[in-house]
Design a protein around this motif. Structure first.
Motif, PDB file in Angstrom:
ATOM      1  N   UNK A 165       0.837  -1.210   0.000  1.00  0.00           N
ATOM      2  CA  UNK A 165       0.000   0.000   0.000  1.00  0.00           C
ATOM      3  C   UNK A 165       0.864   1.250   0.000  1.00  0.00           C
ATOM      4  N   UNK A 166       1.939   1.245   0.779  1.00  0.00           N
ATOM      5  CA  UNK A 166       2.830   2.404   0.827  1.00  0.00           C
ATOM      6  C   UNK A 166       3.476   2.673  -0.515  1.00  0.00           C
ATOM      7  N   UNK A 167       3.913   1.607  -1.190  1.00  0.00           N
ATOM      8  CA  UNK A 167       4.519   1.762  -2.513  1.00  0.00           C
ATOM      9  C   UNK A 167       3.498   2.306  -3.517  1.00  0.00           C
ATOM     10  N   UNK A 168       2.271   1.802  -3.443  1.00  0.00           N
ATOM     11  CA  UNK A 168       1.222   2.301  -4.327  1.00  0.00           C
ATOM     12  C   UNK A 168       0.952   3.784  -4.066  1.00  0.00           C
ATOM     13  N   UNK A 169       0.863   4.160  -2.796  1.00  0.00           N
ATOM     14  CA  UNK A 169       0.646   5.568  -2.450  1.00  0.00           C
ATOM     15  C   UNK A 169       1.778   6.447  -2.969  1.00  0.00           C
ATOM     16  N   UNK A 170       3.010   5.959  -2.856  1.00  0.00           N
ATOM     17  CA  UNK A 170       4.173   6.707  -3.337  1.00  0.00           C
ATOM     18  C   UNK A 170       4.089   6.926  -4.853  1.00  0.00           C
ATOM     19  N   UNK A 171       3.703   5.895  -5.573  1.00  0.00           N
ATOM     20  CA  UNK A 171       3.579   5.996  -7.038  1.00  0.00           C
ATOM     21  C   UNK A 171       2.444   6.946  -7.409  1.00  0.00           C
ATOM     22  N   UNK A 172       1.326   6.833  -6.719  1.00  0.00           N
ATOM     23  CA  UNK A 172       0.185   7.721  -6.977  1.00  0.00           C
ATOM     24  C   UNK A 172       0.600   9.172  -6.789  1.00  0.00           C
ATOM     25  N   UNK A 173       1.344   9.445  -5.722  1.00  0.00           N
ATOM     26  CA  UNK A 173       1.828  10.805  -5.463  1.00  0.00           C
ATOM     27  C   UNK A 173       2.809  11.238  -6.548  1.00  0.00           C
ATOM     28  N   UNK A 174       3.711  10.351  -6.954  1.00  0.00           N
ATOM     29  CA  UNK A 174       4.687  10.672  -7.995  1.00  0.00           C
ATOM     30  C   UNK A 174       4.025  10.989  -9.334  1.00  0.00           C
ATOM     31  N   UNK A 175       2.850  10.403  -9.569  1.00  0.00           N
ATOM     32  CA  UNK A 175       2.114  10.661 -10.811  1.00  0.00           C
ATOM     33  C   UNK A 175       1.325  11.973 -10.749  1.00  0.00           C
ATOM     34  N   UNK A 176       1.373  12.635  -9.592  1.00  0.00           N
ATOM     35  CA  UNK A 176       0.725  13.935  -9.459  1.00  0.00           C
ATOM     36  C   UNK A 176      -0.663  13.905  -8.846  1.00  0.00           C
ATOM     37  N   UNK A 177      -1.051  12.760  -8.319  1.00  0.00           N
ATOM     38  CA  UNK A 177      -2.355  12.638  -7.678  1.00  0.00           C
ATOM     39  C   UNK A 177      -2.156  12.684  -6.165  1.00  0.00           C
ATOM     40  N   UNK A 178      -3.224  13.002  -5.454  1.00  0.00           N
ATOM     41  CA  UNK A 178      -3.121  13.026  -4.002  1.00  0.00           C
ATOM     42  C   UNK A 178      -3.757  11.762  -3.439  1.00  0.00           C
ATOM     43  N   UNK A 179      -3.182  11.281  -2.361  1.00  0.00           N
ATOM     44  CA  UNK A 179      -3.772  10.149  -1.666  1.00  0.00           C
ATOM     45  C   UNK A 179      -4.327  10.681  -0.368  1.00  0.00           C
ATOM     46  N   UNK A 180      -5.499  10.260  -0.037  1.00  0.00           N
ATOM     47  CA  UNK A 180      -6.141  10.707   1.188  1.00  0.00           C
ATOM     48  C   UNK A 180      -6.021   9.601   2.220  1.00  0.00           C
TER      49      UNK A 180
END
Length: 123
Positions: free
Chosen positions: A75-90
């Motif tokens: 989950x942490x890796x997915x959140x990191x990738x989502x953030x790197x793609x310019x999206x926010x994780x809540x």
């Protein structure tokens, strides 16, 4: 010899523009400003993780087995990738308790991971 594509300037660290493409067969050259994919800015480790995630068809339990890491790490890796793609994780997103129970019943997550997810939803 081909080198990996760099996306940031080695001098000032600003984003580079791709302005030239060339065919390796006939040497045709096309010059213009080309837009990079968001994925071009991801690191090699992140791209390998995405490849594994897709190969496992998004089944986090399979990703865990393939990479030998825990559910929270996936989950942490997915959140990191989502953030790197310019999206926010809540992080405080409402947790679907029924989905967690269903994942637990299917053996996709362990009891410890289910408890962690349920507690995470209480933030």
């Amino acid at each position: 010899m081909a080198y990996p594509l760099i996306t940031n300037c080695p001098v000032c660290s600003k984003q580079l523009k791709i302005t030239k493409l060339q065919c390796t067969h006939c040497h045709t050259t096309v010059e213009n400003e080309f837009q990079l994919s968001k994925f071009a800015a991801l690191g090699q480790d992140q791209l390998q993780f995405i490849e594994t995630f897709l190969k496992c068809r998004g089944n986090i339990k399979e990703v865990e087995k393939e990479l030998g890491i825990s559910y929270p790490t996936v989950r942490g890796k997915l959140d990191d990738i989502i953030t790197s793609l310019g999206y926010t994780t809540n992080k405080k997103m409402e947790i679907d308790k029924k989905k967690i129970v269903s994942m637990l019943e299917k053996g996709e997550i362990t009891a410890e991971e289910a408890i962690h997810l349920l507690k995470e939803g209480e933030l």
